[in-house]
Structures are given as C-alpha cells and as structure tokens.
Design a protein around this motif. Structure first.
Motif, PDB file in Angstrom:
ATOM      1  N   LEU A   1       0.816  -1.213   0.000  1.00 63.97           N
ATOM      2  CA  LEU A   1       0.000   0.000   0.000  1.00 63.97           C
ATOM      3  C   LEU A   1       0.853   1.267   0.000  1.00 63.97           C
ATOM      4  CD1 LEU A   1      -2.784  -1.007   2.555  1.00 63.97           C
ATOM      5  CD2 LEU A   1      -2.747  -1.291   0.093  1.00 63.97           C
ATOM      6  N   SER A   2       0.231   2.358  -0.499  1.00 62.91           N
ATOM      7  CA  SER A   2       0.960   3.635  -0.561  1.00 62.91           C
ATOM      8  C   SER A   2       1.046   4.253   0.841  1.00 62.91           C
ATOM      9  CB  SER A   2       0.241   4.591  -1.501  1.00 62.91           C
ATOM     10  OG  SER A   2      -0.999   4.952  -0.945  1.00 62.91           O
TER      11      SER A   2
ATOM     12  N   ALA B   1      -8.630  -0.055  -0.051  1.00 62.52           N
ATOM     13  CA  ALA B   1      -7.272   0.356   0.329  1.00 62.52           C
ATOM     14  C   ALA B   1      -6.297   0.037  -0.809  1.00 62.52           C
ATOM     15  CB  ALA B   1      -6.844  -0.369   1.606  1.00 62.52           C
ATOM     16  N   LEU B   2      -6.472  -1.107  -1.445  1.00 59.81           N
ATOM     17  CA  LEU B   2      -5.609  -1.487  -2.578  1.00 59.81           C
ATOM     18  C   LEU B   2      -5.840  -0.549  -3.756  1.00 59.81           C
ATOM     19  CD1 LEU B   2      -5.565  -5.364  -3.064  1.00 59.81           C
ATOM     20  CD2 LEU B   2      -3.616  -3.845  -2.842  1.00 59.81           C
ATOM     21  N   ALA B   3      -7.131  -0.327  -4.075  1.00 60.87           N
ATOM     22  CA  ALA B   3      -7.464   0.480  -5.251  1.00 60.87           C
ATOM     23  C   ALA B   3      -6.987   1.924  -5.088  1.00 60.87           C
ATOM     24  CB  ALA B   3      -8.961   0.435  -5.492  1.00 60.87           C
ATOM     25  N   PHE B   4      -7.045   2.458  -3.849  1.00 59.50           N
ATOM     26  CA  PHE B   4      -6.607   3.846  -3.620  1.00 59.50           C
ATOM     27  C   PHE B   4      -5.079   3.967  -3.621  1.00 59.50           C
ATOM     28  CE2 PHE B   4     -10.897   4.647  -1.615  1.00 59.50           C
ATOM     29  CZ  PHE B   4     -11.303   5.556  -2.584  1.00 59.50           C
ATOM     30  N   SER B   5      -4.378   2.843  -3.436  1.00 58.09           N
ATOM     31  CA  SER B   5      -2.913   2.896  -3.371  1.00 58.09           C
ATOM     32  C   SER B   5      -2.292   3.145  -4.739  1.00 58.09           C
ATOM     33  CB  SER B   5      -2.357   1.591  -2.810  1.00 58.09           C
ATOM     34  OG  SER B   5      -2.529   1.557  -1.450  1.00 58.09           O
TER      35      SER B   5
ATOM     36  N   THR C   1      -7.921  -3.934 -10.646  1.00 60.47           N
ATOM     37  CA  THR C   1      -8.420  -5.278 -10.990  1.00 60.47           C
ATOM     38  C   THR C   1      -8.140  -6.262  -9.853  1.00 60.47           C
ATOM     39  OG1 THR C   1      -7.745  -4.719 -13.219  1.00 60.47           O
ATOM     40  CG2 THR C   1      -8.465  -6.969 -12.863  1.00 60.47           C
ATOM     41  N   THR C   2      -6.943  -6.161  -9.256  1.00 63.12           N
ATOM     42  CA  THR C   2      -6.600  -7.037  -8.125  1.00 63.12           C
ATOM     43  C   THR C   2      -7.591  -6.825  -6.987  1.00 63.12           C
ATOM     44  OG1 THR C   2      -4.329  -6.544  -8.747  1.00 63.12           O
ATOM     45  CG2 THR C   2      -4.626  -7.804  -6.745  1.00 63.12           C
ATOM     46  N   ALA C   3      -7.941  -5.558  -6.747  1.00 64.89           N
ATOM     47  CA  ALA C   3      -8.882  -5.232  -5.671  1.00 64.89           C
ATOM     48  C   ALA C   3     -10.244  -5.849  -5.959  1.00 64.89           C
ATOM     49  CB  ALA C   3      -9.002  -3.713  -5.528  1.00 64.89           C
TER      50      ALA C   3
END
Lengths: 252, 201
Positions: free
Chosen positions: B8-9, B153-157, B163-165
């Motif tokens: 994550l970012s 959280a993944l998509a915002f990073s 797609t993974t999210a």
C-alpha cells in the motif's frame, strides 16, 4: 501452536527491545515509501543483513517466507496482465505490461525487505517483552494490558480448543462440507468463547482480590547502552543511504 | 485478508493508522479494567478461532469472526482486534507493523458496523428466528465490508491495483455466506448457554 522459534540467543538479542521496536517501525515506514528498484534492492540487502544477525532457524523462516509471498504471488498472477501500459513481452498471447511488471517487482522487494527487518528486530522478542517495551515507549496502559493478557491467554485457549477438537473426534466428528459439520464446529467455537468469558470473570475477581489496580509493576528494567546507540546509528546511516539513493542523489 | 507489507501507498497506510488510532481511543475510553480482562480473553479466543479451517468443497477457508466480535464488543472490537493482529504479526508474520493500522481498521470497523446491523435486525424481528437472521446478517456483513475496505485500500494505493482489488473482493463473497452461517450457529449457541454475553457491552 504458538511457539516462538525466533526467540533464542543471537547477536540481535543484545540490543535493547525499545531500540529494536523503534527502528523496526522507522525502517518499515521508510521502506513503504520507496519507488525505485535500486533502493528497494538496497533495502532488501539491509533486511537480509539484519536477519542474518538474528540467526533464524531455517524451517520456521521458510514457512513464514512462504506465507508472505503467497500474497505477492497473487500479485504476480494478476498485475502484469491487468495494468495498462507499454507491452513488455507476450505470454500465451496475453500482453504483459512493463508497468505491471515493475509494480509487481517493487511490491515483491519491499514486502520481503520489511519481512526480513520485522523477523530480525521484532519477532525475536517474546510478546511480554514487546508489551513492556511498548509501555516504556509511551503506549496507552489499557492497550498494553490488552496486548499482554491476549498474549498470556492465547496459549491456554489454543490448548482448550485442541481438547475440544479431540473430544469431538473421539465422538466420531469428521469435518465435512455439510450443515451438520458447520453447526458442530460453530457450537465448539461458541463453547470456546463461553469458557473464555467465564475464565475472564474468574481471573478478574482473582486479580481484584490481590489488589490489582490496573497498573503493572514489572521487574524488567530496560537500560540503553553504548552498543544500542552504535547499532541505531549504523541502521540510521543505512536508511539515510537508501533514502538518498531513492531521491537520485548518487545518479547526479 | 491480510495485505502484506510493502503493497500500500504511504498515504493509505497513514490514513489507516489514523482511523485505527481514533477507533481504538473510542473503544478504550468505553472500557474499565474489569471489562478489559474479558475483552483480552475474547480477543485471544478470536485469535485461536481465526486459525480454525472450515471445510468447503475440496478446500477449506479460515474464519474471521470480526462480525461476531463487533456484535459482542461494539467499539471495543477496535482495541481487541488491534491486540490480536499485533500478536498475530509477532507470532506468525501475518500482516506487519506499518500495515497494522489498515488491517485493523478494515476488520474492526466492519465488525462495529456488523454489530449495529445485528442490533437493528434483532429489533425489527424479535424472537429466536429474528436473532438468527440478525446474526447471519452481522456475520456476513462483517466479511463483506472487510473485503470492501481492503479492496478500497488497494485500489486507492495505485490505479494498477484496481483489478486485483476487484478480484480480492469477489473472493470474499463465498466466505461471506459461510461466515454468516457459522456466526448464526455460534450466536444461537451463546444465546442458549450464556445469554448475558450478547448484552455484555
């Protein structure tokens, strides 16, 4: 079930637990923000050096390494094929994006670097030592109380669960995909919760009888020494070097 | 469910840590030392229960039970899950230091919302059947929201993780049904054996 194979005599044990925890947090934050493969490689090298000083046993380390890299493997299976961008290569007629590969590579390097550092600096201490170190670093007392007692009773409850499991197996219970098996499993888990609730009431009364006021007094006294300062300084210098590499100072 | 370190970012990690700190502060304020012992013991029990693998088809899944924890503890689920995840990171290397905030928030906040959902459904449909329905909704919602928060959280990073999210969230859907069923049976058992546990908070 909850043994700690990383807690044994090794050079890293000579360092004050508070220094180790602070450095582990600092390094993890620093590594999380890296975006260049070169600096990530350096981070991995620093992690490997720290891990070597912890002399970890091979099989438990390999098991934990596999657990971390399962998630990373999932990334490699998805990201190179789904991230839009310039095509790096073609795999079974599916284009693999260069940006996707870079992203997956960065994730792999960073995840393993932080894993190495955490294993070396934090996993080498008992939960009680970690709790007291966090307490002396200024963590809220109630949170430390919660952490210490969770750590204290998790072993007992794991044993209780194993006893319940053995009892169920002796009565012919076989875990299957069926509503009956799920109901039995749920009842066993419910029983575990009820027993832990009853135990908590008993322990609380026993502690109150012994005049527990909510504050722990411990015989564990942490003292920072010269070796801790030298260790912290060396690690901080390494982090600074990695940060400078990340900002491109060494490339001009 | 646990996102590894290094994914994550920093912005998402910081936001997760801040939200967890707020939730934990609210949870701890509501607890005195007498109740803390019970929370610690339940936290340990949930840590053990989360290692139990339930057979599903040819495979098995492990339980989260954050919905039930939210039902039993309310906002105190925040410090309980934080302690359990910190211990899990120390003992098994599931999760880690910087990711602790995000993982705790994803599991604990969804558990708290699942607890409110349980109360609302139980109030609308009183009686044992209503309680079973409420428990199923609470258990299932706990996993669904945890999956949604983790995927967010993944998509915002990074936009590359979208797609993974989505895949991660879809993987939670079958677990959601199983968790609902197990939570329903567990709540029904607790209501028969130790009913005061359901009104403890």
């Amino acid at each position: 079930m909850f043994d700690q194979p990383f807690v044994h005599d090794c050079p890293i044990q000579a360092i004050d637990p508070r220094v180790r925890l602070v450095l582990a947090g600092l390094i993890a934050v620093c590594f999380a923000s890296l975006q260049q493969p070169t600096s990530c490689m350096l981070a991995l090298a620093l992690g490997a050096c720290l891990l070597a000083s912890a002399c970890p046993p091979f099989i438990p380390l390999a098991r934990r390494f596999a657990a971390v890299n399962c998630f990373v493997l999932f990334f490699w299976c998805v990201i190179p094929f789904t991230v839009p961008g310039e095509t790096f290569t073609v795999f079974n007629l599916i284009p693999v994006s260069a940006r996707g590969v870079r992203l997956a590579l960065l994730t792999t390097l960073k995840a393993n670097a932080v894993f190495f550092v955490f294993q070396a600096l934090a996993a080498t201490m008992q939960p009680s030592t970690a709790g007291y170190a966090l307490q002396s670093l200024g963590c809220p007392h109630k949170l430390i109380f919660l952490f210490l007692f969770t750590g204290r009773y998790v072993h007992l409850l794991a044993e209780e669960w194993q006893t319940l499991n053995v009892a169920a197996h002796l009565r012919g219970f076989m875990p299957r995909t069926s509503m009956h098996a799920w109901r039995t499993l749920a009842c066993l888990l419910g029983l575990l919760l009820v027993r832990s609730y009853n135990r908590s009431l008993r322990v609380c009364e026993a502690m109150r009888l012994r005049a527990f006021s909510g504050r722990f007094t411990t015989v564990t006294v942490f003292r920072a020494r010269h070796v801790d300062a030298v260790f912290a300084l060396v690690v901080l210098l390494c982090i600074t070097g990695i940060a400078l590499t990340e900002s491109g100072v060494f490339y001009g | 469910m646990h996102i590894s370190e290094g994914v994550l970012s920093p912005a998402v990690l910081g936001a997760g840590a801040a939200l967890t700190a707020m939730g934990t502060a609210v949870g701890l304020r509501k607890l005195d030392y007498d109740r803390l012992m019970t929370v610690a013991m339940l936290s340990a029990a949930f840590l053990v229960a989360s290692l139990v693998h339930v057979p599903v088809g040819f495979s098995s899944v492990h339980l989260m039970l954050n919905g039930l924890l939210g039902v039993l503890l309310g906002f105190a689920a925040f410090p309980a899950i934080l302690a359990a995840l910190a211990l899990q990171a120390l003992l098994f290397q599931y999760g880690g230091l910087t990711i602790l905030g995000v993982n705790t928030f994803c599991m604990a906040f969804s558990g708290v919302l699942a607890g409110y959902c349980f109360k609302a459904v139980a109030r609308i449909c009183p009686g044992p059947k209503g309680q079973k329905a409420a428990a199923f909704c609470g258990g299932a919602l706990g996993v669904a929201l945890a999956g949604l928060f983790t995927a967010s959280a993944l998509a915002f990073s990074d936009e590359g993780f979208v797609t993974t999210a989505q895949l991660l969230f879809l993987a939670h859907l079958p677990v959601m049904l199983l968790e609902g069923i197990i939570t329903m049976f567990m709540t029904s058992f607790i209501a028969r054996v130790r009913p005061e546990m359901l009104h403890w908070r």
